[in-house]
Design a protein around this motif. Structure first.
Motif, PDB file in Angstrom:
ATOM      1  N   ALA A  91      36.115  38.505  47.626  1.00  0.00           N
ATOM      2  CA  ALA A  91      37.102  37.958  46.693  1.00  0.00           C
ATOM      3  C   ALA A  91      36.739  38.323  45.255  1.00  0.00           C
ATOM      4  O   ALA A  91      37.608  38.698  44.450  1.00  0.00           O
ATOM      5  CB  ALA A  91      37.188  36.441  46.854  1.00  0.00           C
ATOM      6  N   GLU A  92      35.433  38.221  44.944  1.00  0.00           N
ATOM      7  CA  GLU A  92      34.990  38.573  43.590  1.00  0.00           C
ATOM      8  C   GLU A  92      35.171  40.060  43.330  1.00  0.00           C
ATOM      9  O   GLU A  92      35.580  40.465  42.234  1.00  0.00           O
ATOM     10  CB  GLU A  92      33.523  38.184  43.419  1.00  0.00           C
TER      11      GLU A  92
ATOM     12  N   ASP B 232      38.793  40.740  42.548  1.00  0.00           N
ATOM     13  CA  ASP B 232      39.137  40.357  41.172  1.00  0.00           C
ATOM     14  C   ASP B 232      38.678  41.423  40.175  1.00  0.00           C
ATOM     15  O   ASP B 232      39.402  41.762  39.229  1.00  0.00           O
ATOM     16  CB  ASP B 232      38.483  39.019  40.827  1.00  0.00           C
TER      17      ASP B 232
ATOM     18  N   ARG C 212      40.954  41.791  48.982  1.00  0.00           N
ATOM     19  CA  ARG C 212      41.546  40.450  48.969  1.00  0.00           C
ATOM     20  C   ARG C 212      41.912  40.020  50.391  1.00  0.00           C
ATOM     21  O   ARG C 212      41.681  38.877  50.804  1.00  0.00           O
ATOM     22  CB  ARG C 212      42.788  40.443  48.078  1.00  0.00           C
TER      23      ARG C 212
ATOM     24  N   TYR D 220      47.009  33.889  39.175  1.00  0.00           N
ATOM     25  CA  TYR D 220      45.815  33.966  40.003  1.00  0.00           C
ATOM     26  C   TYR D 220      45.463  32.624  40.650  1.00  0.00           C
ATOM     27  O   TYR D 220      45.501  31.574  40.002  1.00  0.00           O
ATOM     28  CB  TYR D 220      44.614  34.451  39.186  1.00  0.00           C
TER      29      TYR D 220
ATOM     30  N   GLU E  25      42.571  31.044  43.850  1.00  0.00           N
ATOM     31  CA  GLU E  25      41.448  31.362  44.726  1.00  0.00           C
ATOM     32  C   GLU E  25      41.959  31.688  46.130  1.00  0.00           C
ATOM     33  O   GLU E  25      43.050  31.279  46.534  1.00  0.00           O
ATOM     34  CB  GLU E  25      40.483  30.177  44.782  1.00  0.00           C
TER      35      GLU E  25
END
Length: 326
Positions: free
Chosen positions: A2-3, A6, A101, A161, A163
């Motif tokens: 996920a990081e 981003d 993602r 955005y 999470e």
């Protein structure tokens, strides 16, 4: 993952920005072209060679203006090639952001508005690169496409955005992939289609002799006829897919909620978009309707798509309230 996704989105925005600046440089350098072929030839009289009066022709030395024009043309070509190359890199980074993602979420990355915009914009870029590979003469449209990508991705990152979260129960169906994938694909082509539509209106105004605000940009765009044909081709390709998506959504609604259609806000705006785009294709096929009038209908259609994507999610509530933002 996920990081990483981003971070890749941020890098993609920066890459699209570099591509946009490179396209802007190409525009700023104008339509310079070398004109050495038009230079007059000089006749040199032969001295002691061949028959008397024999002459040898040699090209005239280029003037200072011709040298500058040739140099500017080379710089414009280099800037355009750099822009196209950076767009390819941006698309690869963008795809990486979508894929990571999805891996992080352990599902298709279409569960909220942020993910939807992320995927739609990539489809638009991929379609643009396919068009560019087939018709390199349209490269200058990349200025507008990259601008749209920067704005939409930046808005998604700053305002949309959320999470990574599991898919909500209402979306856990095989119809999720069928319906959402087709609406994303159609929306991505419509997103690309708005670029030649708007530039056609600009260029057509220039060719008609109107000196409007975008005059400087318009005079450096490809011919209006080609832009209009591209607009029609993209919309004619996307409309049947969009139609299938609406039908698939109705079938899914019947299975999930016991009714195929309930005039939910998103359903209503999807129907409005369908009617407007059908009106565009009908107007385009009608000889008595001017091409610029038909193109304005296509622009209106895209505005309804934006309303369905952003306006409905922000200002209305209904069974399709999956935006993931407050």
């Amino acid at each position: 993952m996920a990081e990483l996704s981003d971070q890749l989105v941020t890098f993609a925005i920066l890459a699209y920005l570099v591509a946009m600046i490179s396209h802007a440089v190409e525009y700023a350098l104008g339509n310079a072209r070398a004109v050495s072929a038009k230079a007059p030839a000089r006749e040199l009289v032969g001295a002691g060679v061949g028959a008397p009066g024999d002459t040898v022709t040699a090209p005239a030395a280029p003037t200072a203006d011709e040298v500058r024009t040739a140099r500017t043309a080379r710089r414009a070509e280099l800037a355009g090639r750099i822009a196209a190359g950076v767009t390819v890199v941006a698309a690869a980074i963008h795809l990486g952001a979508v894929v990571t993602r999805g891996i992080a979420a352990d599902r298709m990355p279409w569960g909220n508005m942020y993910e939807f915009v992320l995927t739609v914009t990539w489809i638009g870029t991929a379609a643009w690169l396919a068009v560019l590979a087939k018709r390199p003469s349209l490269r200058r449209l990349g200025l507008f496409l990259s601008l749209v990508m920067v704005l939409l991705l930046a808005f998604a990152e700053l305002k949309l955005y959320v999470e990574v979260v599991p898919l909500m129960p209402a979306l856990q169906s095989y119809w999720f992939i069928i319906h959402v994938s087709t609406i994303i694909f159609a929306s991505g082509i419509f997103l690309l289609g708005i670029v030649p539509a708007v530039t056609f209106l600009m260029r057509n105004g220039y060719e008609q002799g109107r000196r409007s605000f975008p005059y400087t940009l318009a005079r450096r765009l490809p011919a209006a006829a080609g832009l209009e044909r591209l607009t029609f081709t993209l919309h004619a390709f996307s409309f049947p897919i969009f139609t299938f998506s609406v039908i698939a959504g109705a079938i899914w609604a019947e299975a999930a909620w016991g009714r195929a259609w309930g005039w939910d806000p998103k359903e209503t705006w999807a129907f409005i978009s369908w009617v407007v785009y059908a009106g565009y294709l009908h107007a385009r096929a009608t000889p008595s309707v001017k091409r610029n009038v038909a193109t304005w209908i296509a622009v209106l259609g895209f505005l309804t798509v934006l309303m369905n994507l952003f306006g409905v999610n922000f200002f209305f509530s209904g069974l399709h309230s999956y935006a993931g933002v407050e």
